[in-house]
Design a protein around this motif. Structure first.
Motif, PDB file in Angstrom:
ATOM      1  N   GLU A   1     112.933 -38.769 106.324  1.00  0.00           N
ATOM      2  CA  GLU A   1     111.866 -38.836 107.328  1.00  0.00           C
ATOM      3  C   GLU A   1     111.471 -40.290 107.530  1.00  0.00           C
ATOM      4  O   GLU A   1     111.387 -41.060 106.568  1.00  0.00           O
ATOM      5  CB  GLU A   1     110.644 -38.025 106.888  1.00  0.00           C
ATOM      6  CG  GLU A   1     110.821 -36.534 107.026  1.00  0.00           C
ATOM      7  CD  GLU A   1     109.483 -35.807 106.986  1.00  0.00           C
ATOM      8  OE1 GLU A   1     109.381 -34.750 107.607  1.00  0.00           O
ATOM      9  OE2 GLU A   1     108.548 -36.318 106.340  1.00  0.00           O
ATOM     10  N   HIS A   2     111.200 -40.657 108.774  1.00  0.00           N
ATOM     11  CA  HIS A   2     110.798 -42.031 109.069  1.00  0.00           C
ATOM     12  C   HIS A   2     109.398 -42.287 108.534  1.00  0.00           C
ATOM     13  O   HIS A   2     108.570 -41.370 108.443  1.00  0.00           O
ATOM     14  CB  HIS A   2     110.824 -42.274 110.576  1.00  0.00           C
ATOM     15  CG  HIS A   2     112.082 -41.806 111.238  1.00  0.00           C
ATOM     16  ND1 HIS A   2     113.326 -42.270 110.878  1.00  0.00           N
ATOM     17  CD2 HIS A   2     112.290 -40.907 112.242  1.00  0.00           C
ATOM     18  CE1 HIS A   2     114.252 -41.681 111.626  1.00  0.00           C
ATOM     19  NE2 HIS A   2     113.651 -40.850 112.456  1.00  0.00           N
ATOM     20  N   VAL A   3     109.130 -43.549 108.199  1.00  0.00           N
ATOM     21  CA  VAL A   3     107.788 -43.903 107.739  1.00  0.00           C
ATOM     22  C   VAL A   3     107.388 -45.256 108.320  1.00  0.00           C
ATOM     23  O   VAL A   3     108.210 -46.166 108.423  1.00  0.00           O
ATOM     24  CB  VAL A   3     107.709 -43.928 106.191  1.00  0.00           C
ATOM     25  CG1 VAL A   3     108.581 -45.037 105.596  1.00  0.00           C
ATOM     26  CG2 VAL A   3     106.264 -44.086 105.713  1.00  0.00           C
ATOM     27  N   ALA A   4     106.124 -45.358 108.753  1.00  0.00           N
ATOM     28  CA  ALA A   4     105.544 -46.618 109.211  1.00  0.00           C
ATOM     29  C   ALA A   4     104.502 -47.032 108.187  1.00  0.00           C
ATOM     30  O   ALA A   4     103.577 -46.263 107.896  1.00  0.00           O
ATOM     31  CB  ALA A   4     104.900 -46.447 110.582  1.00  0.00           C
ATOM     32  N   VAL A   5     104.651 -48.229 107.624  1.00  0.00           N
ATOM     33  CA  VAL A   5     103.751 -48.703 106.571  1.00  0.00           C
ATOM     34  C   VAL A   5     103.069 -49.986 107.022  1.00  0.00           C
ATOM     35  O   VAL A   5     103.744 -50.992 107.279  1.00  0.00           O
ATOM     36  CB  VAL A   5     104.502 -48.970 105.246  1.00  0.00           C
ATOM     37  CG1 VAL A   5     103.514 -49.360 104.155  1.00  0.00           C
ATOM     38  CG2 VAL A   5     105.313 -47.748 104.828  1.00  0.00           C
ATOM     39  N   GLN A   6     101.746 -49.935 107.116  1.00  0.00           N
ATOM     40  CA  GLN A   6     100.979 -51.159 107.362  1.00  0.00           C
ATOM     41  C   GLN A   6     100.636 -51.771 106.015  1.00  0.00           C
ATOM     42  O   GLN A   6     100.002 -51.119 105.177  1.00  0.00           O
ATOM     43  CB  GLN A   6      99.711 -50.864 108.150  1.00  0.00           C
ATOM     44  CG  GLN A   6      98.842 -52.111 108.362  1.00  0.00           C
ATOM     45  CD  GLN A   6      97.798 -51.915 109.433  1.00  0.00           C
ATOM     46  OE1 GLN A   6      98.115 -51.908 110.619  1.00  0.00           O
ATOM     47  NE2 GLN A   6      96.538 -51.763 109.030  1.00  0.00           N
ATOM     48  N   ALA A   7     101.062 -52.999 105.798  1.00  0.00           N
ATOM     49  CA  ALA A   7     100.841 -53.674 104.519  1.00  0.00           C
ATOM     50  C   ALA A   7     100.339 -55.078 104.804  1.00  0.00           C
ATOM     51  O   ALA A   7     101.058 -55.903 105.368  1.00  0.00           O
ATOM     52  CB  ALA A   7     102.143 -53.737 103.714  1.00  0.00           C
ATOM     53  N   GLY A   8      99.110 -55.338 104.436  1.00  0.00           N
ATOM     54  CA  GLY A   8      98.483 -56.629 104.711  1.00  0.00           C
ATOM     55  C   GLY A   8      99.144 -57.780 103.974  1.00  0.00           C
ATOM     56  O   GLY A   8      99.886 -57.581 103.007  1.00  0.00           O
ATOM     57  N   THR A   9      98.871 -59.000 104.462  1.00  0.00           N
ATOM     58  CA  THR A   9      99.382 -60.206 103.805  1.00  0.00           C
ATOM     59  C   THR A   9      99.014 -60.177 102.327  1.00  0.00           C
ATOM     60  O   THR A   9      97.898 -59.839 101.960  1.00  0.00           O
ATOM     61  CB  THR A   9      98.768 -61.452 104.457  1.00  0.00           C
ATOM     62  OG1 THR A   9      99.053 -61.430 105.852  1.00  0.00           O
ATOM     63  CG2 THR A   9      99.329 -62.726 103.844  1.00  0.00           C
ATOM     64  N   GLY A  10      99.964 -60.541 101.465  1.00  0.00           N
ATOM     65  CA  GLY A  10      99.700 -60.578 100.039  1.00  0.00           C
ATOM     66  C   GLY A  10     100.032 -59.294  99.310  1.00  0.00           C
ATOM     67  O   GLY A  10      99.943 -59.227  98.082  1.00  0.00           O
ATOM     68  N   THR A  11     100.454 -58.260 100.050  1.00  0.00           N
ATOM     69  CA  THR A  11     100.803 -56.987  99.412  1.00  0.00           C
ATOM     70  C   THR A  11     102.099 -57.094  98.631  1.00  0.00           C
ATOM     71  O   THR A  11     102.304 -56.404  97.632  1.00  0.00           O
ATOM     72  CB  THR A  11     100.951 -55.869 100.481  1.00  0.00           C
ATOM     73  OG1 THR A  11      99.751 -55.775 101.221  1.00  0.00           O
ATOM     74  CG2 THR A  11     101.268 -54.529  99.848  1.00  0.00           C
TER      75      THR A  11
ATOM     76  N   GLY B   1      96.723 -51.027 102.786  1.00  0.00           N
ATOM     77  CA  GLY B   1      95.643 -51.999 102.654  1.00  0.00           C
ATOM     78  C   GLY B   1      96.136 -53.401 102.357  1.00  0.00           C
ATOM     79  O   GLY B   1      97.284 -53.758 102.598  1.00  0.00           O
ATOM     80  N   SER B   2      95.230 -54.175 101.791  1.00  0.00           N
ATOM     81  CA  SER B   2      95.516 -55.581 101.491  1.00  0.00           C
ATOM     82  C   SER B   2      94.866 -55.936 100.162  1.00  0.00           C
ATOM     83  O   SER B   2      93.821 -55.382  99.809  1.00  0.00           O
ATOM     84  CB  SER B   2      94.932 -56.479 102.589  1.00  0.00           C
ATOM     85  OG  SER B   2      94.890 -57.826 102.171  1.00  0.00           O
ATOM     86  N   PRO B   3      95.463 -56.840  99.392  1.00  0.00           N
ATOM     87  CA  PRO B   3      94.818 -57.275  98.143  1.00  0.00           C
ATOM     88  C   PRO B   3      93.603 -58.162  98.382  1.00  0.00           C
ATOM     89  O   PRO B   3      92.828 -58.419  97.464  1.00  0.00           O
ATOM     90  CB  PRO B   3      95.930 -58.048  97.434  1.00  0.00           C
ATOM     91  CG  PRO B   3      96.805 -58.544  98.531  1.00  0.00           C
ATOM     92  CD  PRO B   3      96.767 -57.487  99.593  1.00  0.00           C
ATOM     93  N   PHE B   4      93.409 -58.625  99.616  1.00  0.00           N
ATOM     94  CA  PHE B   4      92.278 -59.502  99.916  1.00  0.00           C
ATOM     95  C   PHE B   4      90.979 -58.698 100.016  1.00  0.00           C
ATOM     96  O   PHE B   4      90.970 -57.577 100.545  1.00  0.00           O
ATOM     97  CB  PHE B   4      92.494 -60.247 101.230  1.00  0.00           C
ATOM     98  CG  PHE B   4      93.701 -61.144 101.238  1.00  0.00           C
ATOM     99  CD1 PHE B   4      94.106 -61.812 100.095  1.00  0.00           C
ATOM    100  CD2 PHE B   4      94.450 -61.322 102.393  1.00  0.00           C
ATOM    101  CE1 PHE B   4      95.220 -62.631 100.104  1.00  0.00           C
ATOM    102  CE2 PHE B   4      95.561 -62.137 102.414  1.00  0.00           C
ATOM    103  CZ  PHE B   4      95.950 -62.794 101.260  1.00  0.00           C
ATOM    104  N   ASP B   5      89.913 -59.281  99.545  1.00  0.00           N
ATOM    105  CA  ASP B   5      88.581 -58.693  99.711  1.00  0.00           C
ATOM    106  C   ASP B   5      87.995 -59.288 100.992  1.00  0.00           C
ATOM    107  O   ASP B   5      87.245 -60.264 100.976  1.00  0.00           O
ATOM    108  CB  ASP B   5      87.708 -59.029  98.497  1.00  0.00           C
ATOM    109  CG  ASP B   5      86.363 -58.306  98.524  1.00  0.00           C
ATOM    110  OD1 ASP B   5      86.024 -57.724  99.578  1.00  0.00           O
ATOM    111  OD2 ASP B   5      85.656 -58.328  97.506  1.00  0.00           O
ATOM    112  N   HIS B   6      88.373 -58.701 102.131  1.00  0.00           N
ATOM    113  CA  HIS B   6      88.032 -59.286 103.430  1.00  0.00           C
ATOM    114  C   HIS B   6      86.537 -59.511 103.636  1.00  0.00           C
ATOM    115  O   HIS B   6      86.132 -60.585 104.112  1.00  0.00           O
ATOM    116  CB  HIS B   6      88.599 -58.421 104.560  1.00  0.00           C
ATOM    117  CG  HIS B   6      90.071 -58.589 104.761  1.00  0.00           C
ATOM    118  ND1 HIS B   6      91.010 -57.784 104.140  1.00  0.00           N
ATOM    119  CD2 HIS B   6      90.782 -59.483 105.508  1.00  0.00           C
ATOM    120  CE1 HIS B   6      92.223 -58.184 104.489  1.00  0.00           C
ATOM    121  NE2 HIS B   6      92.115 -59.191 105.324  1.00  0.00           N
TER     122      HIS B   6
END
Length: 657
Positions: A43-53, A443-448
């Motif tokens: 199955e296809h997957v779209a993953v949003q991964a922030g800078t630093g992930t 998500g992202s490892p940054f504490d935005h």
């Protein structure tokens, strides 16, 4: 080795992270599991991964594991040369060495580019038929800048082992390189070419067929998926990094153009091979096209004018007669020089004929909702005559059938969930609810909220068409002074960037660079190495700048980056969605703006220690009805509309308070 005998993907990731001196992150573990699950379930997957992930590791580890278990390579496609080089020169060598102890053998990898990127040995040894004088843009013997480049390529050709253009440092111009390379359409083929046994492009493809990971670009991925002849080795899994760029890159590949120049090229290439009266008909059709385009207004052509229809039909029919006069395509197999001339002629004629056919077929639909393609005229310049273009209104259907229908696809980027959902990007890719795909934001490892402030200048007037208002220049001045320089200015147009640069150089006592002053790469390097320096620019800076550390504390965005209202393709797409009962503005214009805004604001935090402010001067981000959608596409910075808050924060960061 059977998949069940290989270490679990989590174990491989842990070994890689430990060996590389990093620490595991929750988002990275989530992503590596999601990619492995997609491969297992097909199955296809779209993953949003922030800078630093650490998303490169998160998709490379399961990709390598799959290649080991199936003896089938995984293709990794990127949009930019920078990321290709990062993968091939840094990430993959380190990862391969690390995982060699955990896997049956050390993972292997190769980069594969379009044929134009490799030196053609046959053409380099002067075996290729010479172009006529009109094609010869310079005399290689001339001691000029281009002539010196030609000489350098000739010397390099004697020693290179790969023939890869990127090995040439410093680089060479397109004029010079064109004398040593051929397109896929012009290539004689390895079996017929006298230099086929030592062809650099064929050797690169052969290497790619023997490795675990093949790194390529979105354009070549599209050509492989859409074309009849495969250019990539057989594969079951594709990873599309920088997936937010996929639709634009595929659209570029399938956009065609027609001009007097393209017709003239076809005439010159075929004239030496057929009777003159036949080629003269095509030449006359090209002259008619030239006169028509010179007199016509630039812009979208919604209805086919009679005179344009007749001219396109004349070009189509004249090109078809030339093709017929050429005789069988496989003739002259035993004469490489003659075969090269015929291949080049057929290629030019096919392009002219097929583009004219496509433009004519873009009309005659029952209603706007049935339109499939848009045709427009682009104005000429001093260096280039006017050109007709044709492009599809939607590439989702092509992607659904040709890319997603044949293999498992992993799509990833820092910006995919626009307005808080993957639906907008999925529609563009042609993925529907019944197509078997999942979306995941790790998500992202940054504490935005703690690291950054999103300031929207709600008190400013809306941006107009007459350049930057004085209030905007005042606001920019005060923000830069508070930051002590250290500013990346992202503008919606080059005109605005240059106007701001000229106005503010007189008002600020910090160095101010503007895109176009030098190569973008050198400007970014200069900006990163000098803390007080500011850099202003437009589109490529919105997505291409990675400057961690104290040199970047402030990102200024002059306006919400909607596409230009007169842009032929986006305006046609917007109207098409509207005709089908959708919201054209939100589907096309707002989605375009949200994507660029997310990319632009993402320039601020590039490392765990970064802090700063993103200042959007356009008040519509706070007041317009669509502002919620745009804000929902951005990183979760702490938000304010109070101008005193970002200035105080910037002064503290720069030690001015």
């Amino acid at each position: 080795m059977p998949d069940s005998h290989l270490p679990p993907v989590e174990e491989l990731l842990s070994a890689a992270v430990t060996a590389l001196g990093g620490s595991e992150r929750a988002g990275q573990i989530q992503m590596v599991q999601a990619v492995q699950r997609a491969i297992d379930t097909e199955e296809h997957v779209a993953v949003q991964a922030g800078t630093g992930t650490g998303k490169s590791l998160a998709y490379l580890v399961p990709s390598i594991r799959h290649a080991m278990g199936t003896d089938s390579p995984v293709v990794v496609s990127t949009a930019t040369i920078a990321l290709q080089r990062q993968l091939v020169d840094r990430d993959l060598p380190r990862l391969a060495e690390t995982l060699a102890k955990e896997l049956p053998h050390e993972p292997s990898f190769a980069i594969l580019k379009g044929r134009r990127n490799y030196l053609c040995r046959y053409k380099a040894t002067a075996g290729w038929p010479e172009e006529d004088e009109q094609d010869q843009l310079f005399d290689p013997r001339d001691v000029s800048a281009t002539g010196r480049m030609v000489q350098r390529i000739q010397e390099w050709a004697e020693e290179t082992e790969t023939g890869d253009r990127d090995e040439l440092v410093p680089g060479v111009s397109e004029q010079a390189w064109r004398q040593f390379s051929v397109s896929a359409q012009e290539c004689l083929g390895a079996q017929r070419c006298p230099s086929g046994a030592e062809c650099f492009a064929e050797m690169a493809r052969a290497r790619a067929g023997e490795v675990d990971v093949v790194v390529t670009n979105h354009a070549l991925l599209a050509i492989d998926a859409m074309g009849e002849i495969p250019v990539l080795p057989e594969h079951e899994v594709v990873v599309v990094d920088e997936a937010h760029e996929l639709v634009d890159r595929v659209t570029s590949v399938v956009t065609a153009e027609l001009s007097e120049a393209s017709v003239s090229l076809a005439v010159r290439r075929v004239a030496r091979l057929i009777d003159q009266p036949v080629s003269d008909q095509l030449m006359e059709a090209g002259e008619d096209l030239k006169a028509l385009l010179a007199a016509a207004p630039a812009g979208r052509i919604d209805e086919l004018p009679e005179v344009l229809g007749l001219t396109l039909a004349l070009v189509r029919d004249s090109a078809a007669r030339c093709v017929t006069a050429m005789g069988p395509r496989g003739a002259d197999k035993d004469d490489p020089e003659r075969a090269g001339q015929r291949k080049a002629a057929f290629n030019a004629l096919d392009e002219v004929h097929d583009t004219a056919v496509r433009m004519l077929e873009a009309y005659g639909h029952a209603g706007e909702e049935d339109r499939a393609e848009v045709v427009w005229l682009e104005d000429g310049t001093d260096r280039r005559p006017p050109v007709l273009r044709v492009a599809p209104l939607n590439v989702g259907g092509m992607l659904r059938d040709k890319l997603f229908g044949e293999r498992t696809v992993v799509l990833t980027s820092a910006t995919l969930a626009l307005g808080g959902t993957f639906d907008g990007m999925a529609r563009q890719w042609g993925l529907t609810d019944d197509k078997g795909w999942n979306g995941l934001d790790v998500g992202s490892p940054f504490d935005h909220p703690r690291a950054g402030i999103l300031y929207v200048a709600k008190h400013l007037p809306q941006p107009g068409r007459d350049g930057l208002p004085q209030q905007y220049l005042d606001e920019i001045t005060e923000l830069i002074e508070a930051a002590g320089g250290r500013t990346l200015g992202l503008f919606s147009s080059m005109r605005a960037a240059k106007a701001a640069t000229e106005a503010l150089r007189e008002r600020l006592d910090v160095p101010l660079l503007c895109q176009g002053d030098d190569s973008t790469m050198l400007l970014v390097k200069q900006f990163a190495e000098s803390e007080p320096t500011c850099l202003f620019g437009t589109l490529s800076l919105w997505q291409g700048v990675d400057v961690p550390g104290p040199s970047l504390r402030l990102v200024i965005i002059d306006r919400v980056p909607f596409p230009r209202p007169d842009d032929p393709l986006t305006s046609a797409r917007q109207r098409h969605v509207q005709a089908r009962g959708g919201n054209g503005f939100m589907t096309v214009a707002a989605t375009h703006a949200a994507l660029l805004l997310a990319q632009g604001t993402g320039r601020l935090l590039r490392s765990m220690d970064d802090k700063g402010v993103v200042a959007v001067l356009d008040p519509r981000l706070a007041t317009a009805r669509y502002s919620g959608f745009l804000l929902g596409s951005l990183p979760p910075f702490w938000r304010t509309t109070d101008p005193a808050v970002p200035r105080a924060a910037l002064k503290r960061l720069s030690g001015l308070s």
